[in-house]
Design a protein around this motif. Structure first.
Motif, PDB file in Angstrom:
ATOM      1  N   VAL A   1     -23.395   1.968 -24.864  1.00 18.51           N
ATOM      2  CA  VAL A   1     -24.613   2.533 -25.443  1.00 18.51           C
ATOM      3  C   VAL A   1     -25.025   1.681 -26.643  1.00 18.51           C
ATOM      4  O   VAL A   1     -24.195   1.301 -27.445  1.00 18.51           O
ATOM      5  CB  VAL A   1     -24.385   4.000 -25.865  1.00 18.51           C
ATOM      6  N   GLY A   2     -26.322   1.361 -26.703  1.00 19.21           N
ATOM      7  CA  GLY A   2     -26.829   0.566 -27.812  1.00 19.21           C
ATOM      8  C   GLY A   2     -26.943  -0.909 -27.509  1.00 19.21           C
ATOM      9  O   GLY A   2     -27.535  -1.650 -28.281  1.00 19.21           O
ATOM     10  N   ASP A   3     -26.363  -1.356 -26.397  1.00 17.58           N
ATOM     11  CA  ASP A   3     -26.462  -2.771 -26.028  1.00 17.58           C
ATOM     12  C   ASP A   3     -27.882  -3.123 -25.628  1.00 17.58           C
ATOM     13  O   ASP A   3     -28.568  -2.341 -24.966  1.00 17.58           O
ATOM     14  CB  ASP A   3     -25.536  -3.065 -24.835  1.00 17.58           C
ATOM     15  N   MET A   4     -28.300  -4.324 -26.025  1.00 16.27           N
ATOM     16  CA  MET A   4     -29.599  -4.828 -25.581  1.00 16.27           C
ATOM     17  C   MET A   4     -29.350  -5.663 -24.331  1.00 16.27           C
ATOM     18  O   MET A   4     -28.561  -6.608 -24.357  1.00 16.27           O
ATOM     19  CB  MET A   4     -30.227  -5.705 -26.664  1.00 16.27           C
ATOM     20  N   ILE A   5     -30.018  -5.314 -23.253  1.00 15.19           N
ATOM     21  CA  ILE A   5     -29.760  -6.042 -22.012  1.00 15.19           C
ATOM     22  C   ILE A   5     -31.059  -6.464 -21.346  1.00 15.19           C
ATOM     23  O   ILE A   5     -32.116  -5.890 -21.582  1.00 15.19           O
ATOM     24  CB  ILE A   5     -28.911  -5.211 -21.012  1.00 15.19           C
ATOM     25  N   LEU A   6     -30.936  -7.494 -20.518  1.00 18.29           N
ATOM     26  CA  LEU A   6     -32.071  -7.992 -19.752  1.00 18.29           C
ATOM     27  C   LEU A   6     -31.910  -7.537 -18.310  1.00 18.29           C
ATOM     28  O   LEU A   6     -30.810  -7.572 -17.769  1.00 18.29           O
ATOM     29  CB  LEU A   6     -32.055  -9.517 -19.769  1.00 18.29           C
ATOM     30  N   GLY A   7     -32.993  -7.110 -17.701  1.00 26.00           N
ATOM     31  CA  GLY A   7     -32.900  -6.698 -16.307  1.00 26.00           C
ATOM     32  C   GLY A   7     -34.217  -6.862 -15.593  1.00 26.00           C
ATOM     33  O   GLY A   7     -35.259  -7.052 -16.221  1.00 26.00           O
ATOM     34  N   GLU A   8     -34.131  -6.796 -14.283  1.00 19.69           N
ATOM     35  CA  GLU A   8     -35.324  -6.968 -13.465  1.00 19.69           C
ATOM     36  C   GLU A   8     -35.650  -5.644 -12.785  1.00 19.69           C
ATOM     37  O   GLU A   8     -34.764  -4.993 -12.221  1.00 19.69           O
ATOM     38  CB  GLU A   8     -35.059  -8.042 -12.407  1.00 19.69           C
ATOM     39  N   VAL A   9     -36.923  -5.250 -12.849  1.00 19.60           N
ATOM     40  CA  VAL A   9     -37.335  -4.013 -12.196  1.00 19.60           C
ATOM     41  C   VAL A   9     -37.273  -4.236 -10.682  1.00 19.60           C
ATOM     42  O   VAL A   9     -37.862  -5.186 -10.164  1.00 19.60           O
ATOM     43  CB  VAL A   9     -38.767  -3.623 -12.632  1.00 19.60           C
ATOM     44  N   ILE A  10     -36.501  -3.386  -9.989  1.00 14.19           N
ATOM     45  CA  ILE A  10     -36.367  -3.577  -8.547  1.00 14.19           C
ATOM     46  C   ILE A  10     -36.982  -2.436  -7.752  1.00 14.19           C
ATOM     47  O   ILE A  10     -37.193  -2.546  -6.552  1.00 14.19           O
ATOM     48  CB  ILE A  10     -34.894  -3.790  -8.102  1.00 14.19           C
ATOM     49  N   ASP A  11     -37.264  -1.315  -8.423  1.00 10.51           N
ATOM     50  CA  ASP A  11     -37.843  -0.192  -7.684  1.00 10.51           C
ATOM     51  C   ASP A  11     -38.581   0.712  -8.663  1.00 10.51           C
ATOM     52  O   ASP A  11     -38.232   0.782  -9.838  1.00 10.51           O
ATOM     53  CB  ASP A  11     -36.725   0.598  -6.977  1.00 10.51           C
ATOM     54  N   ILE A  12     -39.603   1.385  -8.138  1.00  8.83           N
ATOM     55  CA  ILE A  12     -40.351   2.328  -8.956  1.00  8.83           C
ATOM     56  C   ILE A  12     -40.214   3.694  -8.315  1.00  8.83           C
ATOM     57  O   ILE A  12     -40.446   3.856  -7.117  1.00  8.83           O
ATOM     58  CB  ILE A  12     -41.839   1.926  -9.050  1.00  8.83           C
ATOM     59  N   GLN A  13     -39.786   4.663  -9.122  1.00  9.31           N
ATOM     60  CA  GLN A  13     -39.680   6.019  -8.614  1.00  9.31           C
ATOM     61  C   GLN A  13     -40.730   6.888  -9.292  1.00  9.31           C
ATOM     62  O   GLN A  13     -41.507   6.393 -10.108  1.00  9.31           O
ATOM     63  CB  GLN A  13     -38.267   6.546  -8.864  1.00  9.31           C
ATOM     64  N   SER A  14     -40.743   8.183  -8.996  1.00  9.03           N
ATOM     65  CA  SER A  14     -41.825   9.018  -9.522  1.00  9.03           C
ATOM     66  C   SER A  14     -41.758   9.136 -11.034  1.00  9.03           C
ATOM     67  O   SER A  14     -42.772   9.316 -11.692  1.00  9.03           O
ATOM     68  CB  SER A  14     -41.774  10.393  -8.877  1.00  9.03           C
ATOM     69  N   ASN A  15     -40.560   9.024 -11.594  1.00  6.75           N
ATOM     70  CA  ASN A  15     -40.433   9.256 -13.028  1.00  6.75           C
ATOM     71  C   ASN A  15     -39.857   8.086 -13.798  1.00  6.75           C
ATOM     72  O   ASN A  15     -39.410   8.270 -14.923  1.00  6.75           O
ATOM     73  CB  ASN A  15     -39.556  10.485 -13.271  1.00  6.75           C
ATOM     74  N   GLY A  16     -39.837   6.936 -13.206  1.00  9.10           N
ATOM     75  CA  GLY A  16     -39.279   5.808 -13.940  1.00  9.10           C
ATOM     76  C   GLY A  16     -39.025   4.614 -13.045  1.00  9.10           C
ATOM     77  O   GLY A  16     -39.468   4.567 -11.899  1.00  9.10           O
ATOM     78  N   TRP A  17     -38.269   3.676 -13.612  1.00 13.68           N
ATOM     79  CA  TRP A  17     -38.038   2.414 -12.926  1.00 13.68           C
ATOM     80  C   TRP A  17     -36.547   2.181 -12.711  1.00 13.68           C
ATOM     81  O   TRP A  17     -35.739   2.537 -13.577  1.00 13.68           O
ATOM     82  CB  TRP A  17     -38.581   1.263 -13.767  1.00 13.68           C
TER      83      TRP A  17
END
Lengths: 255, 228
Positions: free
Chosen positions: A65-81
């Motif tokens: 918790v608290g880590d800054m991370i890089l990521g790629e959006v792979i899917d979109i759901q009704s309430n988020g990514w």
């Protein structure tokens, strides 16, 4: 306090006994076995008061918790990514994790972050190793456009960042390249001298333990990076000024 | 008794362990026990596909043992066989107990073991290599696993059977041993042996495992600790 069988900074392999006493408490990457504390990973011993932990030398990224991370959006759901962060489990960025209010009846979520977008975000909540929640509620969080992405071993990220960000700040200053380092080992860069910055990062990843690494990297960067045109004019007339880093600087999480 | 290769009865074949031999793997190791050479590569923990194989509470340990076609005098037909299938299973069971699989739910840890040269004792060499490769990959483990075989030739209990010895011995007992917990995680026996000898053969094998464990530790240290 009883004597440690392995001292601070000693190398241990899985199963090696570090201390035989109930006076100490097993921390990260070690476990209690009877009265003893044993290591779970290859790494170096770290003692903080009564807590013994192991700093791993290799391994996939373990979310915190608290880590800054890089990521790629792979899917979109009704309430988020759903975000791929380079490990076995994907992370989830809920709508509540972003700063602006979005009316889902009027706005498509893909207009905020679309599949394929690269985001720099913070781990807001962890519910077991397979439930990772992200948030953009930090000034450093943003969507990254353009540039290039590379992957390094997550165990070597602390070396790349250096004490209080010294190493990465030096690379950024000297190459005038925009670099954004995720704790998960994914790195984004854009701007000038990318190849030289890439080489420096590669060197740190290959030889993270060597002595005088910062000086060696500094020397390498100084010899390779051509000084700014404007800077040479300044040096001709007045005292040398430090080149100001170009563009907005993405902040980097400290060690 | 002098053995065919001049070893003492309780002596291992010369062992070389190299760690980090496969750059693309998360962890890897090569173990040479005499003329038997095993190479293990570990990938993961990573996403397990297909999803129905995922286990809710822990990771899947996937071990693949393979003898490459040129590993023996007679060409080995590539692909799974009854024998390799069995060795995959016993290798997995020998390692499962020490790997902290519950730390990686729904994921998979892939262990690929290739025997590139076989001269008896390939499953023990494979387990030794796999255990070092798992540690090298930085996967959570309670301990390393060391493995060695023993048998009985004439009246002597002999350690680490090599080549022709496998045919001379009354039995071949491969053992995998968890040194920190003093437990056995693999025990097989091929051949016949009177009950009173069984324990002695197992003890001989465990002594070999202990020697192997020291070599594994030394190899990992050499890979990860900077000299000077």
């Amino acid at each position: 306090m009883p004597e440690l069988l392995k001292n601070e900074k000693d190398f241990v392999v899985p199963g090696e006994k570090i201390v035989e006493s109930m006076d100490y408490i097993p921390g990260r990457n070690c476990f209690r076995d009877g009265n003893a504390i044993r290591s779970k990973k290859i790494g170096v011993v770290s003692v903080a008061g009564r807590v013994i932990s192991i700093i791993p030398l290799n391994g996939t990224y373990a979310p915190k918790v608290g880590d800054m991370i890089l990521g790629e959006v792979i899917d979109i759901q009704s309430n988020g990514w759903v975000v791929d962060i380079g490990i076995a489990h994907s992370a989830y960025l809920p709508l509540s994790g972003i700063r602006e209010f979005i009316d889902t009846t009027r706005t498509q979520l893909s207009s905020v972050y679309n599949i394929g977008d690269l985001i720099y975000s913070k781990i807001s909540n962890l519910n077991g190793p397979d439930s990772i929640h992200l948030s953009m509620d930090d000034v450093r969080c943003r969507k990254l456009r353009g540039g290039r992405v590379l992957d390094i071993n997550a165990a070597k990220v602390p070396r790349l960042i250096g004490r209080e960000g010294s190493m990465i700040r030096m690379i950024k200053d000297k190459t005038r390249c925009n670099i954004c380092v995720g704790q998960n080992g994914i790195i984004w860069m854009d701007g000038e001298n990318q190849d030289i910055a890439l080489e420096a990062i590669g060197e740190i990843e290959r030889q993270p333990q060597q002595d005088g690494l910062t000086d060696k990297i500094a020397a390498m960067l100084d010899s390779r990076v051509k000084p700014l045109q404007t800077q040479t004019m300044v040096t001709n007339s007045t005292a040398a000024e430090k080149p100001s880093p170009t563009g907005p600087e993405p902040e980097v999480a400290g060690e | 008794m002098k053995r065919a290769d001049g070893r003492k009865a309780d002596e291992l074949r010369p062992v070389t362990i190299k760690v980090g031999v496969i750059p693309n793997a998360n962890g890897s190791a090569m173990v040479a026990m005499g003329k038997t050479i095993a190479v293990a590569a570990v990938y993961g923990p990573r996403y397990l596909h297909p999803r129905f194989k995922q286990k809710y509470e822990k990771a899947l340990l996937n071990t693949v043992y393979m003898m490459v076609p040129f590993s023996t005098n007679e060409r080995v037909r590539p692909g799974p066989s009854r024998r390799s299938h069995e060795i995959c299973k016993v290798t997995r069971e020998a390692l499962e107990g020490v790997v902290c699989l519950e730390e990686y739910p729904k994921a998979v840890v892939d262990v690929y073991i290739n025997i590139i040269q076989a001269n008896a004792g390939t499953r023990t060499a494979g387990i030794n290599a796999a255990s070092v490769a798992l540690a090298d990959a930085g996967i959570s483990m309670k301990d390393l696993v060391a493995s060695a075989a023993a048998g009985k030739i004439g009246d002597e209990y002999v350690l680490d059977l090599a080549g022709k010895e496998e045919e001379e011995t009354d039995c071949d007992v491969p053992v995998a041993y968890v040194p920190g917990q003093d437990k056995i995680s693999l025990l097989q026996m091929d051949g016949k042996l009177p009950p009173e000898d069984v324990e002695k053969v197992i003890r001989t094998a465990i002594e070999g495992c202990k020697q192997m464990y020291e070599k594994q530790k030394a190899a990992l240290r050499e890979r990860w600790v900077q000299k000077g």
